[in-house]
Design a protein around this motif. Structure first.
Motif, PDB file in Angstrom:
ATOM      1  N   THR A   1       0.894  -1.119   0.057  1.00 28.29           N
ATOM      2  CA  THR A   1      -0.015   0.024   0.126  1.00 28.29           C
ATOM      3  C   THR A   1       0.886   1.449  -0.078  1.00 28.29           C
ATOM      4  OG1 THR A   1       0.119   0.078   2.341  1.00 28.29           O
ATOM      5  CG2 THR A   1      -1.631  -1.206   1.309  1.00 28.29           C
ATOM      6  N   ARG A   2       0.359   2.394  -0.109  1.00 28.47           N
ATOM      7  CA  ARG A   2       0.966   3.557  -0.231  1.00 28.47           C
ATOM      8  C   ARG A   2       1.788   3.717   1.395  1.00 28.47           C
ATOM      9  NH1 ARG A   2      -2.399   8.180  -3.379  1.00 28.47           N
ATOM     10  NH2 ARG A   2      -2.934   6.888  -5.327  1.00 28.47           N
ATOM     11  N   THR A   3       1.078   3.242   2.292  1.00 28.19           N
ATOM     12  CA  THR A   3       1.513   3.787   3.645  1.00 28.19           C
ATOM     13  C   THR A   3       2.788   2.650   3.929  1.00 28.19           C
ATOM     14  OG1 THR A   3      -0.603   4.307   4.615  1.00 28.19           O
ATOM     15  CG2 THR A   3       1.082   3.309   6.123  1.00 28.19           C
ATOM     16  N   GLN A   4       2.626   1.188   3.347  1.00 26.97           N
ATOM     17  CA  GLN A   4       3.757   0.521   3.387  1.00 26.97           C
ATOM     18  C   GLN A   4       4.888   0.939   2.481  1.00 26.97           C
ATOM     19  OE1 GLN A   4       1.548  -2.951   2.216  1.00 26.97           O
ATOM     20  NE2 GLN A   4       1.062  -3.875   4.166  1.00 26.97           N
ATOM     21  N   THR A   5       4.606   1.293   1.385  1.00 22.70           N
ATOM     22  CA  THR A   5       5.767   1.932   0.756  1.00 22.70           C
ATOM     23  C   THR A   5       6.700   2.986   1.495  1.00 22.70           C
ATOM     24  OG1 THR A   5       4.224   1.601  -1.477  1.00 22.70           O
ATOM     25  CG2 THR A   5       6.334   3.177  -1.654  1.00 22.70           C
TER      26      THR A   5
ATOM     27  N   ASP B   1       4.842   9.549   4.438  1.00 25.15           N
ATOM     28  CA  ASP B   1       3.779   8.746   4.682  1.00 25.15           C
ATOM     29  C   ASP B   1       2.863   8.578   3.551  1.00 25.15           C
ATOM     30  OD1 ASP B   1       2.527  11.284   4.085  1.00 25.15           O
ATOM     31  OD2 ASP B   1       2.288  11.683   6.001  1.00 25.15           O
ATOM     32  N   HIS B   2       1.622   8.078   3.525  1.00 24.60           N
ATOM     33  CA  HIS B   2       0.955   7.746   2.477  1.00 24.60           C
ATOM     34  C   HIS B   2       0.899   8.990   1.371  1.00 24.60           C
ATOM     35  CE1 HIS B   2      -2.090   9.433   4.971  1.00 24.60           C
ATOM     36  NE2 HIS B   2      -2.855   9.524   3.720  1.00 24.60           N
ATOM     37  N   SER B   3       0.567  10.023   1.965  1.00 23.37           N
ATOM     38  CA  SER B   3       0.497  11.524   1.262  1.00 23.37           C
ATOM     39  C   SER B   3       1.512  11.670   0.465  1.00 23.37           C
ATOM     40  CB  SER B   3      -0.128  12.560   1.995  1.00 23.37           C
ATOM     41  OG  SER B   3       1.115  12.898   3.048  1.00 23.37           O
TER      42      SER B   3
END
Length: 445
Positions: free
Chosen positions: A24-28, A46-48
């Motif tokens: 996910t973006r958070t995991q990335t 972070d995800h953003s």
């Protein structure tokens, strides 16, 4: 319903890499932050942030370097470059000018120890596991006289390294590591600068042993970029001392580190380089130690037959050894060490049931001083049970390690705990799993 996208994805290469990694973006963001922290450059993406990258924003240079390394690990693609993620190449961060294989080895070691001791931000490089300089001869350069050393100094350094090594075994690499760095900087490096003649090789050999310990402790503490730089200087110090066994020792540990970080091809090259450095002229226990690493490295690249053949060879080599393990500082290889390495090889080959059996055998026969190793191997045993579909047995294995887990400061141990918690999330209704999860959560807090 998710909100309508305002800006479309323009970095399709990055989007494809994230999808291929299954993140996910958070995991990335979390994976990239972890790599940056290893190298002394903490980032807080972070995800953003990842969302901005997907719509065309380019990360800062240190973000590109950390991101490239994170995807190399996640995709098992050590050849991946920033362009594969839709990012520009970063000039200046991984140039040969900062090649750790070049320059004065004592000056390098001093700067490295000061960075470690003072917790300085160190340079984050994209090519953390480049093998280009492995065969390079050590650079020769004049040194400014500092303090003249002799046989007594070498013995003192070795004794100090053994005592620090015992602390590492008991409490993990995160304990007393900065004290080792301070000792290298203030006591050892000045002697290396000021000593010549017959005393010099023995002094450099003792310094290499201590630097090897610093590398191992940094790796266990999760400072992998720092650990690699320590390993490089260990090889160079060993070369200065003319000690092929010490050279092989550090190359082997670099192979261990590469395997743990997902650089399997590099691990195989390093393991073979360690065997080549020995040249067949080493204590039998050390030869078995290196052969076992070759077996594990072959398993990492799915060379099943070669891996199993080398494991059998390792066992035969170990059976022929007639010396006590304590006699050999390098390659202090025992039956329980072989059991652990066999478990790692079988894990890489996907045979998790058999791997768990070997991990359990290794854990059960460890000496009292090996608290950190018992905890780490025991958690790998639990993880093997979990991969084999037995969450309850995995939890029981974790619970049996309580006394060893408490008080150990090891990023590798924490990493295994995190993976276990993620793996049994759907099984927390089981009483043992719930109990083990509470224990793991408390240790990670």
């Amino acid at each position: 319903m998710p909100p309508k996208r305002v800006r479309p994805i323009s970095n399709t290469a990055l989007a494809a890499a994230i999808e291929a990694a299954g993140w996910t973006r958070t995991q990335t963001a979390r994976h990239i932050n972890a790599v940056a922290t290893e190298n002394g450059v903490p980032l807080h993406y972070d995800h953003s942030t990842v969302g901005h990258w997907l719509t065309g924003t380019t990360p800062r240079p240190e973000g590109i370097c950390a991101g490239t390394e994170a995807f190399r690990r996640g995709l098992r693609r050590p050849d991946l470059v920033p362009g594969d993620l839709g990012w520009p190449e970063v000039a200046g961060l991984a140039e040969a000018a900062d090649d750790p294989w070049q320059g004065d080895v004592v000056a390098r070691l001093t700067a490295l120890g000061e960075d470690d001791m003072l917790r300085r931000r160190t340079v984050l490089t994209a090519g953390a596991f480049s093998l280009a300089g492995l065969a390079a001869p050590p650079a020769s350069s004049a040194r400014v006289s500092a303090r003249r050393g002799g046989a007594g100094d070498a013995a003192r350094i070795r004794d100090t390294a053994r005592r620090f090594g015992d602390l590492d075994d008991l409490y993990g690499g995160g304990h007393a590591r900065h004290a080792v760095a301070a000792y290298l900087v203030h006591d050892v490096a000045p002697l290396l600068q000021g000593t010549a003649g017959r005393a010099r090789p023995n002094l450099f050999r003792a310094a290499a042993e201590l630097t090897y310990l610093a590398a191992y402790m940094a790796m266990d503490a999760g400072a992998n970029g720092l650990a690699l730089r320590y390993h490089v200087q260990t090889v160079r110090l060993a070369d200065e001392a003319g000690d092929r066994v010490l050279r092989a020792t550090s190359l082997r540990s670099m192979a261990v580190q590469a395997r743990e970080l997902g650089h399997d091809r590099e691990a195989l090259v390093l393991a073979d380089a360690a065997a080549s450095a020995l040249g067949g002229r080493a204590p039998g226990r050390t030869v078995a130690w290196v052969t076992g690493m070759q077996a594990e490295a072959h398993a990492g690249v799915a060379n099943r037959q070669d891996a199993l053949t080398l494991l059998r060879r390792t066992e035969a080599q170990l059976e022929r050894v007639d010396s006590s393990p304590e006699v050999e500082w390098t390659g202090n290889y025992r039956r329980e060490s072989l059991a652990h390495q066999t478990g790692l090889a079988l894990t890489a080959l996907g045979d998790h049931v058999a791997a768990a059996e070997h991990y359990a055998a290794s854990t059960g026969s460890r000496r009292p001083v090996e608290r950190r190793t018992r905890a780490l191997v025991g958690l790998r045993c639990a993880r093997a049970y979990l991969r084999a579909g037995d969450a309850e047995r995995a939890a029981v294995a974790v619970l049996s390690l309580r006394e060893y887990l408490e008080g150990v400061v090891s990023a590798r141990v924490r990493g295994e705990l995190r993976v276990l918690r993620q793996g049994w999330v759907r099984c927390r209704a089981d009483a043992h799993v719930a109990q083990a999860d509470v224990l793991a959560a408390g240790l990670l807090r």
